[in-house]
Design a protein around this motif. Structure first.
Motif, PDB file in Angstrom:
ATOM      1  N   ALA A   1       0.821  -1.141  -0.099  1.00 40.05           N
ATOM      2  CA  ALA A   1      -0.130  -0.033  -0.001  1.00 40.05           C
ATOM      3  C   ALA A   1       0.710   1.385   0.047  1.00 40.05           C
ATOM      4  O   ALA A   1       0.372   2.275  -0.296  1.00 40.05           O
ATOM      5  CB  ALA A   1      -1.049  -0.338   1.167  1.00 40.05           C
TER       6      ALA A   1
ATOM      7  N   PHE B   1      -6.332   7.302  -4.382  1.00 40.76           N
ATOM      8  CA  PHE B   1      -6.172   6.172  -3.463  1.00 40.76           C
ATOM      9  C   PHE B   1      -7.227   5.397  -2.986  1.00 40.76           C
ATOM     10  O   PHE B   1      -7.344   4.275  -2.920  1.00 40.76           O
ATOM     11  CB  PHE B   1      -4.985   6.657  -2.517  1.00 40.76           C
ATOM     12  N   ALA B   2      -8.064   6.309  -2.341  1.00 40.97           N
ATOM     13  CA  ALA B   2      -9.188   5.812  -1.840  1.00 40.97           C
ATOM     14  C   ALA B   2     -10.126   4.973  -2.719  1.00 40.97           C
ATOM     15  O   ALA B   2     -10.865   3.897  -2.588  1.00 40.97           O
ATOM     16  CB  ALA B   2     -10.071   6.884  -1.039  1.00 40.97           C
TER      17      ALA B   2
ATOM     18  N   GLY C   1      -7.079   1.627  -2.889  1.00 35.12           N
ATOM     19  CA  GLY C   1      -5.833   1.968  -1.845  1.00 35.12           C
ATOM     20  C   GLY C   1      -6.558   1.033  -0.616  1.00 35.12           C
ATOM     21  O   GLY C   1      -5.382   0.533   0.286  1.00 35.12           O
ATOM     22  N   ARG C   2      -7.673   1.073  -0.410  1.00 36.70           N
ATOM     23  CA  ARG C   2      -7.853   0.344   1.046  1.00 36.70           C
ATOM     24  C   ARG C   2      -7.698  -1.077   0.994  1.00 36.70           C
ATOM     25  O   ARG C   2      -7.491  -1.689   1.614  1.00 36.70           O
ATOM     26  CB  ARG C   2      -9.401   0.772   1.201  1.00 36.70           C
ATOM     27  N   LYS C   3      -7.983  -1.732  -0.421  1.00 35.60           N
ATOM     28  CA  LYS C   3      -7.738  -3.094  -0.319  1.00 35.60           C
ATOM     29  C   LYS C   3      -6.119  -3.089  -0.399  1.00 35.60           C
ATOM     30  O   LYS C   3      -5.659  -4.421   0.174  1.00 35.60           O
ATOM     31  CB  LYS C   3      -8.084  -3.755  -1.699  1.00 35.60           C
TER      32      LYS C   3
ATOM     33  N   TRP D   1      -4.099  -1.879   1.723  1.00 34.86           N
ATOM     34  CA  TRP D   1      -3.865  -1.603   3.025  1.00 34.86           C
ATOM     35  C   TRP D   1      -4.256  -3.077   3.700  1.00 34.86           C
ATOM     36  O   TRP D   1      -3.436  -3.367   4.550  1.00 34.86           O
ATOM     37  CB  TRP D   1      -4.496  -0.691   3.703  1.00 34.86           C
ATOM     38  N   ALA D   2      -5.367  -3.648   3.455  1.00 33.22           N
ATOM     39  CA  ALA D   2      -5.806  -4.845   3.713  1.00 33.22           C
ATOM     40  C   ALA D   2      -4.853  -5.948   3.589  1.00 33.22           C
ATOM     41  O   ALA D   2      -4.795  -6.797   4.438  1.00 33.22           O
ATOM     42  CB  ALA D   2      -7.333  -5.360   3.203  1.00 33.22           C
ATOM     43  N   ARG D   3      -4.209  -5.835   2.474  1.00 31.87           N
ATOM     44  CA  ARG D   3      -3.268  -7.181   2.201  1.00 31.87           C
ATOM     45  C   ARG D   3      -1.847  -7.082   2.981  1.00 31.87           C
ATOM     46  O   ARG D   3      -1.026  -7.831   2.794  1.00 31.87           O
ATOM     47  CB  ARG D   3      -2.623  -6.785   0.579  1.00 31.87           C
TER      48      ARG D   3
END
Length: 466
Positions: free
Chosen positions: A92, A192-193, A197-199, A201-203
């Motif tokens: 991310a 990014f959002a 981008g949120r996915k 971060w989840a990785r």
């Protein structure tokens, strides 16, 4: 037809030809200055050359020469590798590292397309490897370049601040820089959002075996081709269907370059690279701390490095952004002819004559954005700021906010695939449906053209800054 109208129509023709044909806008502007100055304004050669921006010429040559040495001796490669190693496998963070890296490169003096040419091939390779949206990665690179593009020692910043000083307008170097930085940072955050981008971060972090690979890829190449008024350095290969912008190449692999292997060793620091890093820091300190001229300081530092490592200097001279130098000097020389024959005052009074200064201001922002999406951002700023002088002199519109709004409007649209930066991103993306990616960039560029000038006008012009 009045001489003033003729000179403006010639300027329009210059933009059209530069956009549709493979002719540098600066060369066209020099020819236009000669033709209009001689045949319409009855000026001699001295009168035409009176508008030549000698101070900006030195800034452009000096700063791009120093940065070309940094490219030639591998300093920029080292910066790329060092920045990528900072993510430590956090996928991310990769788009943000690329955003910050291109911003740092343009902030210290790189021409925007040159910075994009260096970073875009690496960034898009990461996007493919780690399943990051190429639209997200490509736009983060371009917006990063524009975020740093108006620092006081940058090319864009030096040009705009020089024009403001020549036109005797109130200016704020820091305000201009912050306006572009904040605008592009906010746009990048929204992208990014919205683009995954949120996915990311989840990785979390990639496995250790992939993390080592983050040290690789610092010397990829990529370029876009076509015709237009793009600026930058180097030459390149590859095509980008549907684009109109000469796209410079990314950094090429050199015999003396140590590329990262599976261990992620990256590029080693050599005495030449250490000295270049010191020179770049010295440039920042000299200009910001001691108010020395950026162009003369950069030339001096480049000469010192060239004397110590002449081989790098020989390569770097050919990589000075001569196309940008020609572009800026030509356009501003033609603007000087317009000023000499009274066209600037005539046009400014016409815009101010609309009766609603705020309406005139937003129209100028949209003109800058639309033209810049297809032609040169720097060129259109060089033409629009002088055009705005007469109605800014009325005092109803703050000059600092208006200039910042024009700068933001004319540069954020460089994500358009018809611009040099957009073409570079399009060409640098590996293993993508290029037609689909082109359409994505075109749609996004259209959204930026439609929305950003109005927002910049609302935030920077309406409150009356400056």
């Amino acid at each position: 037809m009045s001489p003033e109208l003729i000179s403006i129509l010639v300027l329009v023709v210059v933009f059209v030809i530069a956009t549709t044909r493979s002719v540098n806008m600066g060369a066209l502007a020099f020819a236009a200055a000669f033709g209009v100055g001689t045949l319409v304004a009855d000026l001699d050669a001295d009168g035409i050359f009176a508008g030549f921006p000698g101070d900006l010429f030195v800034v452009l040559v000096g700063v791009t020469y120093l940065f070309a040495i940094a490219r030639a001796n591998g300093t920029t490669d080292w910066l790329v590798h060092a920045a990528v190693r900072l993510v430590r496998g956090r996928v991310a963070l990769i788009p943000w590292v690329m955003f910050a890296l291109t911003g740092a490169l343009t902030a210290i003096g790189a021409v925007s397309p040159a910075a994009v040419a260096i970073v875009a091939p690496i960034a898009l390779s990461f996007a493919t490897r780690y399943s990051i949206s190429p639209l997200l990665m490509g736009t983060m690179v371009v917006h990063g370049a524009q975020a740093g593009g108006f620092s006081p020692i940058s090319i864009y910043g030096s040009i705009v601040n020089g024009i403001v000083e020549r036109e005797k307008l109130p200016g704020s170097e820091v305000g201009l820089f912050l306006a572009s930085l904040v605008a592009n940072l906010l746009i990048a955050a929204v992208l990014f959002a919205l683009l995954g981008g949120r996915k990311l971060w989840a990785r979390g972090a990639v496995p250790p075996e992939d993390g080592g690979a983050l040290g690789k890829g610092g010397t990829g190449t990529g370029a876009g081709s076509g015709t237009g008024t793009g600026t930058g350095t180097g030459t390149g290969t590859g095509t980008s269907a549907g684009t109109r912008g000469t796209a410079p190449a990314a950094v090429a692999v050199r015999p003396d370059q140590e590329t990262g292997g599976a261990e992620g060793t990256g590029v080693r620091l050599t005495p030449a690279r250490v000295a270049t890093l010191v020179a770049l820091v010295a440039l920042v300190v000299a200009v910001l701390g001691f108010d020395l001229d950026a162009g003369l300081t950069a030339v001096t530092l480049a000469v010192v490095l060239s004397t110590a490592w002449p081989d790098d200097s020989r390569r770097a001279v050919g990589e000075i952004a001569w196309s940008t130098v020609l572009l800026i000097c030509g356009v501003l020389t033609y603007v000087g002819v317009l000023e000499e024959m009274g066209t600037i005052t005539w046009a400014g009074e016409g815009v101010g004559g609309i009766g609603v200064p705020l309406l005139a201001a937003v129209l100028l922002c949209y003109i800058g954005a639309i033209v810049s999406a297809f032609a040169s951002s720097v060129g259109i700023m060089g033409a629009l700021i002088p055009l705005a002088v007469p109605f800014l002199a009325q005092g109803e519109i703050g000059a600092v906010g208006m200039i910042a709004a024009l700068a933001v409007s004319a540069t954020v649209v460089d994500v358009s695939p018809f611009s040099t930066n957009g073409a570079l991103v399009l060409a640098a993306a590996p293993d993508v449906d290029r037609d689909r990616f082109f359409r994505q960039l075109m749609i996004y560029g259209g959204i930026v053209v439609a929305a950003v000038p109005a927002l910049a006008w609302l935030v920077l012009v309406v409150p009356g800054f400056g």
